[in-house]
Write an enzyme that holds these catalytic residues in place. Structure first.
Site, PDB file in Angstrom:
ATOM      1  CB  SER A 126      12.677 -10.448   7.219  1.00 54.34           C
ATOM      2  OG  SER A 126      11.530 -10.196   7.947  1.00 54.34           O
ATOM      3  N   GLY A 155       8.985  -7.176  -0.251  1.00 54.64           N
ATOM      4  CA  GLY A 155       8.363  -5.882  -0.016  1.00 54.64           C
ATOM      5  C   GLY A 155       9.386  -4.772  -0.110  1.00 54.64           C
ATOM      6  CB  ALA A 163      -4.750  -3.928   0.525  1.00 54.19           C
ATOM      7  CB  THR A 178      -0.897  -0.017   1.251  1.00 51.72           C
ATOM      8  OG1 THR A 178      -1.819  -1.094   1.103  1.00 51.72           O
ATOM      9  CG2 THR A 178      -1.649   1.280   1.421  1.00 51.72           C
ATOM     10  CE1 TYR A 228      -5.335  -3.494   8.087  1.00 46.78           C
ATOM     11  CE2 TYR A 228      -3.942  -5.038   6.900  1.00 46.78           C
ATOM     12  CZ  TYR A 228      -4.110  -3.839   7.555  1.00 46.78           C
ATOM     13  OH  TYR A 228      -3.050  -2.976   7.709  1.00 46.78           O
ATOM     14  NE  ARG A 284       1.026 -11.042   1.637  1.00 41.24           N
ATOM     15  CZ  ARG A 284       1.964 -10.179   2.070  1.00 41.24           C
ATOM     16  NH1 ARG A 284       1.689  -9.239   2.917  1.00 41.24           N
ATOM     17  NH2 ARG A 284       3.191 -10.278   1.641  1.00 41.24           N
TER      18      ARG A 284
HETATM   19  C1  FMN Z   1       4.760   0.375   2.802  1.00 37.03           C
HETATM   20  C2  FMN Z   1       4.189  -0.994   3.020  1.00 37.03           C
HETATM   21  C3  FMN Z   1       2.909  -1.265   2.587  1.00 37.03           C
HETATM   22  C4  FMN Z   1       2.371  -2.546   2.743  1.00 37.03           C
HETATM   23  N1  FMN Z   1       1.118  -2.813   2.239  1.00 37.03           N
HETATM   24  C5  FMN Z   1       0.631  -4.076   2.266  1.00 37.03           C
HETATM   25  C6  FMN Z   1      -0.598  -4.394   1.630  1.00 37.03           C
HETATM   26  O1  FMN Z   1      -1.269  -3.555   1.021  1.00 37.03           O
HETATM   27  N2  FMN Z   1      -1.025  -5.675   1.707  1.00 37.03           N
HETATM   28  C7  FMN Z   1      -0.313  -6.657   2.352  1.00 37.03           C
HETATM   29  O2  FMN Z   1      -0.734  -7.806   2.368  1.00 37.03           O
HETATM   30  N3  FMN Z   1       0.867  -6.373   2.939  1.00 37.03           N
HETATM   31  C8  FMN Z   1       1.361  -5.120   2.900  1.00 37.03           C
HETATM   32  N4  FMN Z   1       2.593  -4.853   3.429  1.00 37.03           N
HETATM   33  C9  FMN Z   1       3.428  -5.961   3.924  1.00 37.03           C
HETATM   34  C10 FMN Z   1       4.392  -6.418   2.804  1.00 37.03           C
HETATM   35  O3  FMN Z   1       3.676  -7.007   1.743  1.00 37.03           O
HETATM   36  C11 FMN Z   1       5.400  -7.450   3.332  1.00 37.03           C
HETATM   37  O4  FMN Z   1       4.683  -8.497   3.913  1.00 37.03           O
HETATM   38  C12 FMN Z   1       6.371  -6.861   4.327  1.00 37.03           C
HETATM   39  O5  FMN Z   1       6.988  -5.694   3.801  1.00 37.03           O
HETATM   40  C13 FMN Z   1       7.465  -7.878   4.698  1.00 37.03           C
HETATM   41  O6  FMN Z   1       8.161  -8.297   3.552  1.00 37.03           O
HETATM   42  P1  FMN Z   1       9.652  -7.758   3.238  1.00 37.03           P
HETATM   43  O7  FMN Z   1      10.485  -8.108   4.437  1.00 37.03           O
HETATM   44  O8  FMN Z   1      10.085  -8.431   1.985  1.00 37.03           O
HETATM   45  O9  FMN Z   1       9.543  -6.258   3.103  1.00 37.03           O
HETATM   46  C14 FMN Z   1       3.135  -3.575   3.347  1.00 37.03           C
HETATM   47  C15 FMN Z   1       4.417  -3.276   3.823  1.00 37.03           C
HETATM   48  C16 FMN Z   1       4.947  -2.019   3.648  1.00 37.03           C
HETATM   49  C17 FMN Z   1       6.357  -1.751   4.114  1.00 37.03           C
END
Ligand code: FMN
Length: 382
Positions: free
Chosen positions: A303, A324, A58, A27, A178, A225
């Site tokens: 992570s 992410g 989302a 998001t 959610y 998810r």
């Molecule tokens: C800025 C931001 C927005 C996110 N928006 C969503 C989202 O819309 N839907 C969702 O399922 N997870 C969302 N997440 C979680 C990410 O999809 C992801 O699970 C999280 O960053 C951990 O993965 P990573 O370590 O690769 O960053 C968001 C995370 C961040 C940092």
């Protein structure tokens, strides 16, 4: 380079991914005030077309389900047309794109939905303050059975709009606190009807929505998810392993494209309450344990470094990995990996949810960085 398994193609249901690097749903609130995707979003997603799959931010299926302002939603014709531009542009660059749809449940405040009560399985407010509105969370209205059916119908309409926009797949957001997650977990679901109590009852809502998505997209293009040990926004389940054992067995029967599973993040700030069992004890050896419970395709998240992702895919614990932070700061992550170029490892959150084009369109590609180093005019990636 040849032995990088993340760069090999993979078939997930009806989706043929050219590689196993996936953009995690993110998001970034860059849509307009009506939730219509903007040109900025077209450029942002298109820049990531070389990933095997993009999962979008989302997207709400109704006005009441909104939590963040200015996200690209999918309940009006104009929103659908806006997304269509994103999808067409990603397709022109050879990418695949999956819409994540959701309902914010009790994580929204009344002021975000014109004074209406947020909804949830049970009337339990999240402790503390909403970090977007700086207001205490409202006590949510407990959905009646009739209202649950209406929410399921909203998901159907959202899925039909997503199909009309041309998305390759659809993902139900069942993670991160959610509405769907609120039904799944026993800390937020205290219902005594067929949507609460036993694990099959708590999973009923999620599975009903998934069945609706299957009816619109076909099972081979549906995903969901989960974050079984996630603790964001007061979430907790007393036995996530048992919950996942049931859920994944039900999903195996449905033969959907993939399940994306977010593991416990040790850096999550909403954790470690003294009366709760630690996530690592609840699901030890997270991905390997869940792998044993599910025959279908798994995308792992949270992570995960490229090195760990290689191992997880090599040993067939997951079929692909979503990123992410790495995909925010490296729109060209795939090319960087192909060429062994260094990664942008920034974790600066300043412009995640604000800032227009900042950290949305102006993230330098590796080739831009090199040009800047060589004293050439920096090219801003668009
Ligand atoms: C800025 C931001 C927005 C996110 N928006 C969503 C989202 O819309 N839907 C969702 O399922 N997870 C969302 N997440 C979680 C990410 O999809 C992801 O699970 C999280 O960053 C951990 O993965 P990573 O370590 O690769 O960053 C968001 C995370 C961040 C940092």
């Amino acid at each position: 380079m040849d032995n990088k398994i993340l760069l090999s193609p993979v078939q997930l249901g009806d989706l043929h991914l050219k590689n196993r690097l996936v953009v995690a749903p993110l998001t970034r609130v860059r849509a307009d005030d009506k939730g219509i995707p903007t040109d900025m979003m077209v450029k942002h997603y298109t820049l990531r077309s070389q990933f095997g799959l993009i999962i979008t931010e989302a997207s709400s299926t109704s006005h009441n389900s909104k939590t963040f302002g200015n996200s690209g939603n999918i309940y009006t014709e104009e929103q659908m047309q806006g997304w269509k531009k994103v999808v067409e542009s990603v397709h022109q660059q050879g990418g695949l794109i999956c819409l994540q749809i959701w309902h914010g449940g009790r994580t929204t405040n009344k002021v975000q939905i014109e004074g209406r009560d947020p909804v949830a399985p049970s009337p339990i407010a999240i402790n503390g303050q909403n970090r977007y509105t700086n207001l205490p969370y409202d006590v949510p209205h407990e959905l009646t059975i009739q209202e649950i059916k209406e929410v399921v119908e909203e998901f159907r309409k959202g899925a039909i709009n997503a199909k009309n926009a041309g998305f390759d797949a659809i993902q139900l957001h069942g993670a991160n606190s959610y509405l769907v997650d609120e039904f799944l977990k026993d800390s937020s679901n205290k219902r005594t009807d067929e949507y609460g109590g036993s694990i099959p009852n708590r999973c009923r809502f999620a599975l009903e929505v998934i069945d609706v998505l299957i009816s619109v997209f076909g099972a081979g293009r549906v995903s969901v998810r989960f974050s079984p040990t996630g603790r964001t926004n007061d979430m907790y389940d007393s036995n996530p392993l048992e919950l996942m054992t049931y859920l994944l067995s039900e999903l195996d029967k449905r033969n959907i494209a993939f399940v994306e599973i977010k593991r416990y993040n040790p850096f999550d700030i909403h954790i470690n309450k003294s009366d709760q069992i630690s996530p690592e004890i609840q699901i030890p050896d997270f991905f390997k344990t869940l792998r044993k419970l599910y025959k279908g395709n798994i995308i792992g998240n949270d992570s995960i470094t490229l090195t760990e992702a290689e191992t997880l895919v090599q040993e067939k614990t997951v079929e692909a990995v979503s990123f992410g932070m790495l995909s925010i700061f490296n729109p060209d992550l795939v090319q960087r990996y192909v060429n062994d170029w260094p990664l942008n490892q920034s974790t600066d959150r300043t412009y995640f949810y604000v800032g227009g084009e900042k950290l949305y369109l102006d993230v330098p590609l590796y080739t831009d960085e090199k040009k800047a180093e060589n004293g050439e005019n920096q090219v801003i990636s668009q």
